[in-house]
Write a protein that holds these residues in place. Sequence first.
Motif, mmCIF file in Angstrom:
data_model
loop_
_atom_site.group_PDB
_atom_site.id
_atom_site.type_symbol
_atom_site.label_atom_id
_atom_site.label_comp_id
_atom_site.label_asym_id
_atom_site.label_seq_id
_atom_site.Cartn_x
_atom_site.Cartn_y
_atom_site.Cartn_z
ATOM 1 N N LEU A 70 0.851 -1.179 0.000
ATOM 2 C CA LEU A 70 0.000 0.000 0.000
ATOM 3 C C LEU A 70 0.893 1.237 0.000
ATOM 4 O O LEU A 70 2.081 1.155 0.304
ATOM 5 C CB LEU A 70 -0.930 -0.015 1.224
ATOM 6 N N PRO A 72 0.668 4.560 1.792
ATOM 7 C CA PRO A 72 0.143 5.619 2.665
ATOM 8 C C PRO A 72 0.953 6.895 2.520
ATOM 9 O O PRO A 72 2.130 6.878 2.146
ATOM 10 C CB PRO A 72 0.286 5.021 4.068
ATOM 11 N N ALA A 79 3.158 -0.602 4.939
ATOM 12 C CA ALA A 79 1.885 -1.326 4.946
ATOM 13 C C ALA A 79 1.797 -2.190 3.696
ATOM 14 O O ALA A 79 2.085 -1.724 2.589
ATOM 15 C CB ALA A 79 0.710 -0.342 4.994
ATOM 16 N N VAL A 93 1.037 -3.869 9.002
ATOM 17 C CA VAL A 93 1.381 -2.450 9.082
ATOM 18 C C VAL A 93 2.446 -2.279 10.159
ATOM 19 O O VAL A 93 2.285 -2.803 11.275
ATOM 20 C CB VAL A 93 0.146 -1.583 9.417
ATOM 21 N N LEU A 105 -5.142 4.538 5.885
ATOM 22 C CA LEU A 105 -4.991 3.576 4.802
ATOM 23 C C LEU A 105 -6.277 3.505 3.984
ATOM 24 O O LEU A 105 -7.379 3.464 4.555
ATOM 25 C CB LEU A 105 -4.664 2.189 5.356
ATOM 26 N N ASP A 106 -6.131 3.464 2.665
ATOM 27 C CA ASP A 106 -7.286 3.296 1.784
ATOM 28 C C ASP A 106 -7.587 1.800 1.681
ATOM 29 O O ASP A 106 -6.943 1.066 0.931
ATOM 30 C CB ASP A 106 -6.991 3.884 0.401
#
Length: 712
Positions: A70, A72, A79, A93, A105-106
């Motif tokens: 991810l 962020p 993450a 994470v 976080l999405d």
Amino acid sequence: QWSSDRNGGFSRADPEQLVLPPLMGSLYGYDAINVEAQSRDPHSLLNWTRRMLATRRAKQAFGRGTIRFLRPANRKILAYLREMPGEAPILCVANLSRAPQAVELDLSEFAGMSPVEMTADSVFPAIGQLPYLLTFPPYGFLWFLLSAGDQRPSWSQPTSEQLPEFVTVVIREGQTGATPENVRLLESEVLPSWLSRRRWFASKDKPLRSVRLAALTTIYGAGFAFTEIEAELADGTSERYVLPIAITWGTEITTPLHIQLALSRVRRGRTVGYLTDAFSLPWFAYGVLRKLRERATVPTVQQSTIRFEPTERLDELDLGETPEVRWLAAEQSNSSLVIAETLVLKIVRRLMAGVHPEAEMSRYLTKLGYANTAPLYGEVVRVDPAGVPHTLIIVQGFIDNQGNAWDWALDYLRRTIDELALAVDDDTSVDQAHEEEAVHGYCAVIGAIGKRLGELHAMLSQPSDDEAFAPVAATPDDVRNWIADTKTMLNEALDIVAQHTGEDEQTLDEDARDLARSLIDRRKALVAKIDELVPDDTKAARIRIHGDFHLGQVLLSQGDAYLIDFEGEPARALDYRRAKTSPLRDVAGLLRSLSYAGAAAQSTLENAPQQVVDRKRALFERFRGYAAEAFLSQYRAAVAEGPLTLVSASHEQALLDLFLIEKAAYEIRYEAANRPTWLALPVRGLAALAARVLGLTPTQSTQSHSGGGGHG
């Protein structure tokens, strides 16, 4: 460094004969740091590493799954997702900084899923469409299993669903809001969808044909009105619910909950507000208290009266005009709020004709001085023209507590058995000492519950001038009725189980399906055994009991146990819930709940290495057995102090077995209707009970651990 013994446990030789000396020193020397000492400490680096390795081995995705990073905005946070077909995704994470950090976080692609922290099996709030916020201490990290199940932390408020497009109700100048056109609008476009979303609506699994606004009574001077809504179901039955309503206008200060529970938008001229469940507003609580102090009687258009009936205790309180109000997160069949950390106001949502067992029991126990329950401070009752009461609200004392016994038991078992299972050492006496200490802590709490239940039954067995509480002797007809009820419940449960034994059935795992088939094969033998289990001449008493007793009905406070929620099983009729019966029904309920807690705490075992699974299952079963012994020992000692022998010693076990079977069968019916994924737990419990009462050896019955009793 193995131990604090000579040469750190490596050698018995003289120290000067060693090729190199062992590490010595106050910080890292073998006297301070060694395997033996770290094995004893559940929080040591050694045991932490063992737990992390066991957690990692439980999921193949860590070693063989794909990795997806991810991105962020906080670049100090790492993450990533580990994903593998057939397994739930894992979110990892980590804070790579030496300073505390926060990150958003999405995770919108996982909306609706619940992150379960893997090292402690802790459930975090569900993921939504908005960025998911996490905070970390320096170098902190979290591993989450993203579960698709309906999970939520026990402390959290219900997640805010997307608010509907509100219908607007127009109130014209000089008119009340309850005009015929507005009533039709509410009944046709508002109430059906609003009611189906409420947790206290009992028939969410049945098609809803219509909803009718059956009654409306304005409580002048209190700022709200009582309404009764009647839900007609597709099968022709109907249910009636209590809904206090109020209007909040745009300029008034309100709580976020009043929007969450709003029924519709309201407009009067240029002013816009909301028609909402008055439960969400603090002035609802103030108005009820004020009317209770006034001992008000309010007439209704249906020729009934709403009576505000306080007890003497309420007159002794001075909470001021606007005390602090706090809404409880865990709403089930009722809605509760806390006033000034002193009172609990409970709306009895399902309206039923007759004396409400919780108000009746609370009033009686308060009068007798039973200290380990919430005292009654008042009741709001609608009395119909025939004089039949319908309880709307119950006000009781607030018990400052550390949570209920169910949540405590799950947390204690998971944490403690994780530590014990990892503390593997050649010196078995070390493990035995740890286990004995842990068992003692668990049994102390469960024993306290047994003591308080025994004291309750002893008090309820006292002679009474009140016919509703006067104990009576069980007759042969009573015993035959108990047997008949158990057989009926058992046959219904086995019919349900038979529907879940197919090879393509996903509700039960292979082991549970085998147990289910064995139960069906032994149906005739088990029913026949129930017929002869308890003789007609059993010496037993019938008294008032709790009626729905399990760990969730116990609050823990300062090491003591407090019994709450005396309303009985909500699905039953009031007459059944108020009936006198054997107190062993309560005992059976708690014993099943202990088994259920042990089974529920094992929910994360299936992917662990087999050696760890076997070790933990043995520990869970030992804890269950010790806890059951502690509960029964304390219960029997407390009951012995009462004026009446509740059941003869020669018949106690047989009668208890009868009620245990009935309870396990009830659990199967409950789980199949409400939580099918939990069905395996009561199936295992009933199979273990059946094997015991039929006298089967381990070779005749599939070996299993006992489970049962989910409490929704």
